[in-house]
Design a protein around this motif. Sequence first.
Motif, PDB file in Angstrom:
ATOM      1  N   GLU A 145      -7.874   6.738   0.613  1.00 18.02           N
ATOM      2  CA  GLU A 145      -6.784   6.314  -0.164  1.00 18.02           C
ATOM      3  C   GLU A 145      -5.626   5.940   0.400  1.00 18.02           C
ATOM      4  N   ASN A 146      -5.628   5.643   1.751  1.00 16.07           N
ATOM      5  CA  ASN A 146      -4.613   5.024   2.609  1.00 16.07           C
ATOM      6  C   ASN A 146      -5.002   3.449   2.695  1.00 16.07           C
ATOM      7  N   ILE A 147      -5.877   3.005   2.186  1.00 14.41           N
ATOM      8  CA  ILE A 147      -6.327   1.571   2.243  1.00 14.41           C
ATOM      9  C   ILE A 147      -6.142   0.773   0.987  1.00 14.41           C
ATOM     10  N   HIS A 148      -5.304  -0.160   1.224  1.00 15.90           N
ATOM     11  CA  HIS A 148      -4.519  -0.960   0.026  1.00 15.90           C
ATOM     12  C   HIS A 148      -5.118  -2.347   0.241  1.00 15.90           C
ATOM     13  N   LEU A 149      -6.464  -2.575  -0.127  1.00 12.84           N
ATOM     14  CA  LEU A 149      -7.049  -3.852  -0.108  1.00 12.84           C
ATOM     15  C   LEU A 149      -6.314  -5.041  -0.897  1.00 12.84           C
ATOM     16  N   ASN A 150      -5.791  -4.722  -2.029  1.00 15.75           N
ATOM     17  CA  ASN A 150      -5.172  -5.866  -2.524  1.00 15.75           C
ATOM     18  C   ASN A 150      -3.833  -6.339  -1.884  1.00 15.75           C
ATOM     19  N   LYS A 151      -3.382  -5.461  -1.035  1.00 17.61           N
ATOM     20  CA  LYS A 151      -2.172  -6.073  -0.363  1.00 17.61           C
ATOM     21  C   LYS A 151      -2.440  -6.212   1.464  1.00 17.61           C
ATOM     22  N   ARG A 152      -3.866  -6.037   1.572  1.00 21.48           N
ATOM     23  CA  ARG A 152      -4.263  -6.457   3.041  1.00 21.48           C
ATOM     24  C   ARG A 152      -3.674  -5.474   3.990  1.00 21.48           C
ATOM     25  N   TYR A 153      -3.536  -4.053   3.796  1.00 19.16           N
ATOM     26  CA  TYR A 153      -3.277  -3.233   4.898  1.00 19.16           C
ATOM     27  C   TYR A 153      -3.639  -2.080   4.492  1.00 19.16           C
ATOM     28  N   PHE A 154      -3.579  -1.061   5.601  1.00 18.69           N
ATOM     29  CA  PHE A 154      -4.030   0.459   5.593  1.00 18.69           C
ATOM     30  C   PHE A 154      -2.932   1.266   6.329  1.00 18.69           C
ATOM     31  N   ARG A 155      -2.756   2.554   6.163  1.00 14.62           N
ATOM     32  CA  ARG A 155      -1.937   3.507   6.996  1.00 14.62           C
ATOM     33  C   ARG A 155      -2.839   4.258   7.949  1.00 14.62           C
TER      34      ARG A 155
END
Length: 150
Positions: free
Chosen positions: A22-32
Amino acid sequence: MSFYLTVTTGLRPGELVEVKNENIHLNKRYFRGGFKTEAGTNRVIPIHKKVHKLIEDRMDPSNEYLITNYEGNKLSYYVYYHEKFKKIMQQLELKHKPHDCRHTFATLMDNAGANKLSIKRIMGHADKDITDKVYTHKDIEQLLIAIDML
């Protein structure tokens, strides 16, 4: 795969097994992710373009965590270290610890000419310089530029 992710993200091995899908944002190429220090907790970690597909393929919507065991359950650091990392090191006849991947990450980033402050932010290191700590800001675009230098 997890070794490669540690080398390309700068995550502590214990932090890697805690990354939630849930903390991975593939479309923005980052995760927390991250913990241990104030600077390292819940930090923005850019995804290198060469491992984007690897993370995308690894993500399973039915699993809570990115790194799981064969049943799709969270993989503990103990299992990661003793059943994965140590076995591979033995097979390769190498003597490394999981934390060595962070050393490799920092060295590769430095050798590539990445901005020192970006390296610190990605790795979750505190900054003692008041200018860098308070007044210098690094957004995700700048961190992506730095990570893509690898």
